[in-house]
Write a protein that holds these residues in place. Sequence first.
Motif, PDB file in Angstrom:
ATOM      1  N   VAL A 129      -8.569 111.407  73.047  1.00 28.64           N
ATOM      2  CA  VAL A 129      -9.699 111.352  73.985  1.00 28.64           C
ATOM      3  C   VAL A 129      -9.444 112.264  75.181  1.00 28.64           C
ATOM      4  N   LEU A 130      -8.204 112.260  75.678  1.00 24.02           N
ATOM      5  CA  LEU A 130      -7.851 113.084  76.832  1.00 24.02           C
ATOM      6  C   LEU A 130      -8.082 114.564  76.550  1.00 24.02           C
ATOM      7  N   PHE A 131      -7.562 115.051  75.434  1.00 19.35           N
ATOM      8  CA  PHE A 131      -7.682 116.480  75.143  1.00 19.35           C
ATOM      9  C   PHE A 131      -9.096 116.853  74.697  1.00 19.35           C
ATOM     10  N   SER A 132      -9.808 115.914  74.113  1.00 21.50           N
ATOM     11  CA  SER A 132     -11.217 116.184  73.802  1.00 21.50           C
ATOM     12  C   SER A 132     -12.009 116.398  75.085  1.00 21.50           C
ATOM     13  N   SER A 133     -11.676 115.634  76.109  1.00 18.58           N
ATOM     14  CA  SER A 133     -12.352 115.790  77.402  1.00 18.58           C
ATOM     15  C   SER A 133     -11.921 117.080  78.096  1.00 18.58           C
ATOM     16  N   LEU A 134     -10.629 117.396  78.018  1.00 18.06           N
ATOM     17  CA  LEU A 134     -10.129 118.602  78.683  1.00 18.06           C
ATOM     18  C   LEU A 134     -10.776 119.866  78.119  1.00 18.06           C
ATOM     19  N   PHE A 135     -10.932 119.906  76.794  1.00 18.74           N
ATOM     20  CA  PHE A 135     -11.456 121.109  76.149  1.00 18.74           C
ATOM     21  C   PHE A 135     -12.920 120.947  75.729  1.00 18.74           C
ATOM     22  N   ALA A 136     -13.619 120.043  76.407  1.00 15.39           N
ATOM     23  CA  ALA A 136     -15.021 119.794  76.063  1.00 15.39           C
ATOM     24  C   ALA A 136     -15.873 121.032  76.336  1.00 15.39           C
ATOM     25  N   TYR A 137     -16.949 121.120  75.574  1.00 19.61           N
ATOM     26  CA  TYR A 137     -17.901 122.227  75.727  1.00 19.61           C
ATOM     27  C   TYR A 137     -19.242 121.652  76.168  1.00 19.61           C
ATOM     28  N   PRO A 138     -19.901 122.201  77.185  1.00 22.42           N
ATOM     29  CA  PRO A 138     -19.527 123.416  77.930  1.00 22.42           C
ATOM     30  C   PRO A 138     -18.894 123.135  79.292  1.00 22.42           C
ATOM     31  N   MET A 139     -18.752 121.840  79.655  1.00 17.00           N
ATOM     32  CA  MET A 139     -18.367 121.510  81.026  1.00 17.00           C
ATOM     33  C   MET A 139     -16.986 120.874  81.125  1.00 17.00           C
ATOM     34  N   GLY A 140     -16.098 121.176  80.214  1.00 16.55           N
ATOM     35  CA  GLY A 140     -14.762 120.609  80.285  1.00 16.55           C
ATOM     36  C   GLY A 140     -13.936 121.236  81.394  1.00 16.55           C
ATOM     37  N   PRO A 141     -12.892 120.548  81.850  1.00 10.43           N
ATOM     38  CA  PRO A 141     -12.040 121.094  82.917  1.00 10.43           C
ATOM     39  C   PRO A 141     -11.437 122.453  82.583  1.00 10.43           C
ATOM     40  N   VAL A 142     -11.025 122.656  81.341  1.00 10.45           N
ATOM     41  CA  VAL A 142     -10.417 123.938  80.973  1.00 10.45           C
ATOM     42  C   VAL A 142     -11.443 125.057  81.071  1.00 10.45           C
ATOM     43  N   GLU A 147     -13.633 129.802  83.994  1.00  9.89           N
ATOM     44  CA  GLU A 147     -14.730 130.471  84.685  1.00  9.89           C
ATOM     45  C   GLU A 147     -14.396 130.709  86.156  1.00  9.89           C
ATOM     46  N   MET A 148     -13.700 129.762  86.771  1.00  5.33           N
ATOM     47  CA  MET A 148     -13.319 129.899  88.175  1.00  5.33           C
ATOM     48  C   MET A 148     -12.366 131.074  88.374  1.00  5.33           C
ATOM     49  N   LEU A 149     -11.440 131.251  87.433  1.00  4.38           N
ATOM     50  CA  LEU A 149     -10.467 132.341  87.529  1.00  4.38           C
ATOM     51  C   LEU A 149     -11.014 133.662  87.000  1.00  4.38           C
ATOM     52  N   GLY A 150     -12.203 133.633  86.452  1.00  2.00           N
ATOM     53  CA  GLY A 150     -12.805 134.854  85.929  1.00  2.00           C
ATOM     54  C   GLY A 150     -12.280 135.273  84.577  1.00  2.00           C
ATOM     55  N   TRP A 151     -11.663 134.348  83.857  1.00  2.00           N
ATOM     56  CA  TRP A 151     -11.119 134.678  82.540  1.00  2.00           C
ATOM     57  C   TRP A 151     -12.185 134.660  81.453  1.00  2.00           C
ATOM     58  N   SER A 152     -13.319 134.051  81.718  1.00  2.00           N
ATOM     59  CA  SER A 152     -14.415 134.040  80.739  1.00  2.00           C
ATOM     60  C   SER A 152     -15.738 133.988  81.486  1.00  2.00           C
ATOM     61  N   ASP A 153     -16.723 134.670  80.928  1.00  2.00           N
ATOM     62  CA  ASP A 153     -18.050 134.699  81.544  1.00  2.00           C
ATOM     63  C   ASP A 153     -18.929 133.553  81.069  1.00  2.00           C
TER      64      ASP A 153
END
Length: 323
Positions: A129-142, A147-153
Motif C-alpha cells: 500500500v505504501l509504495f502504491s501510494s508513493l508511485f501513484a499516478y498522476p498525483m503520487g509523491p514521487v 515535476e518539482m525538480l524538473g525531471w519530468s514535464d
Amino acid sequence: MRRKGVNYSKFGYIFTLPFVLAFLIFSLYPILYTAVIGFTNMQGLIPKPVHILDNPFQNFKDLLFDNVSFRKSLINTGLLWIVNFIPQIVLALLLTAWFTNKRLNIKGQGAFKVLLYMPNIITAGTIAVLFSSLFAYPMGPVNSIFEMLGWSDAPIFFLQDKTTARGIVAFIQFWMWYGNTMIVLVAGVMGINPALFESAAIDGANGFQTFFRITLPSLRTILLFTLITSMVGGLTMFDIPQLFLAGGPDDSTLTTSMFIYGQAFKGSYMYNRAAAASMIMFVIAAILSGLVFYLMRDRDAGRMKKAEKNYKKSAKAAAVREV
C-alpha cells in the motif's frame, strides 16, 4: 553395591519427537504428495478419478517447452532476485564493516540497527500500500517530486512500465531484507576471534586489508547461509509482487510462486501442473544450492585433507617396502 547408572539418551529422542512428527506431517508428506501429483491428471474442484499419465513427465514437458507464462515467471524470478540481492549484500557488508570497526567507535549503534532492520518487520500488505501510494499516478509523491525538480514535464505511470515495475519490486525486496542480512553478518563478525584483529592491527594492517583478509574469509559460513536463504527466499518470492502489482504489467513481475498459485487455485484448478512447477522449482533450488556449496567450500581444508590422505598412503607404501 554398584548403583545403576541413569541413561539420559532417551530424553533426547523424546524432546526431538515433536519436531520429527511435525516435519513428517507438514513438510515431508506434502513434498512427496506434490511430487506424485505432478505425474497425474489431477485438476478441477469436482473429484475425478486420478491416475498416472501415459507419459508421466507430460506436465513437466508442457511447462518447460509449451508454457510461455511459466518460462517468463522463471526469468522474472531470477531477475528480481539478482537485482535485489547484489546491492543488498554489498550494502549489508558495508554497514557491517562500519558497525564493527572499533576505530570508528560509532555511538548509538543499537538505534541505527533497529532503524535499518525495521523494514523487515513491516507486513508485506502495508509495504504494498505504501509504495502504491508513493508511485501513484498522476498525483503520487514521487511524481510530484519529479515535476518539482524538473525531471519530468508530465506525470509518469511508473506501475504500468515493465522496467520501472520490476525495478520497484526489486527495490522493495532489497529495502525489506538488507537490514536482516546486516544483522546476520554483524553477528558473524562478533563471533570472530578478536585476537585476529589485534594481530592485524599490530602488523600495521589498515581497515581495508583487515576486512578483506580477515573478516570476509572468516565469514564464509555466514555468507553461505545468507546466500542460500536469500536464494531460496528469492525463488519463492510471492507476497510483494502479488500484493503490489498482482504480477503486472503484462506479467513483468509474475514470479514462479505466483504462477503456481494461479495454476492451483484459479481458473481450471490444475493441481497437476502446479505440482509439476513446484517440483521444477525444487530441483532448481537444489541444484543452485549444491553449486553454491561447491563454490564456497573451504578449499584449504580440502587441500589439507588431500595432503593428509597422500601422506598416509605414502607412509603405508613405505611400511610395505620395509617389510
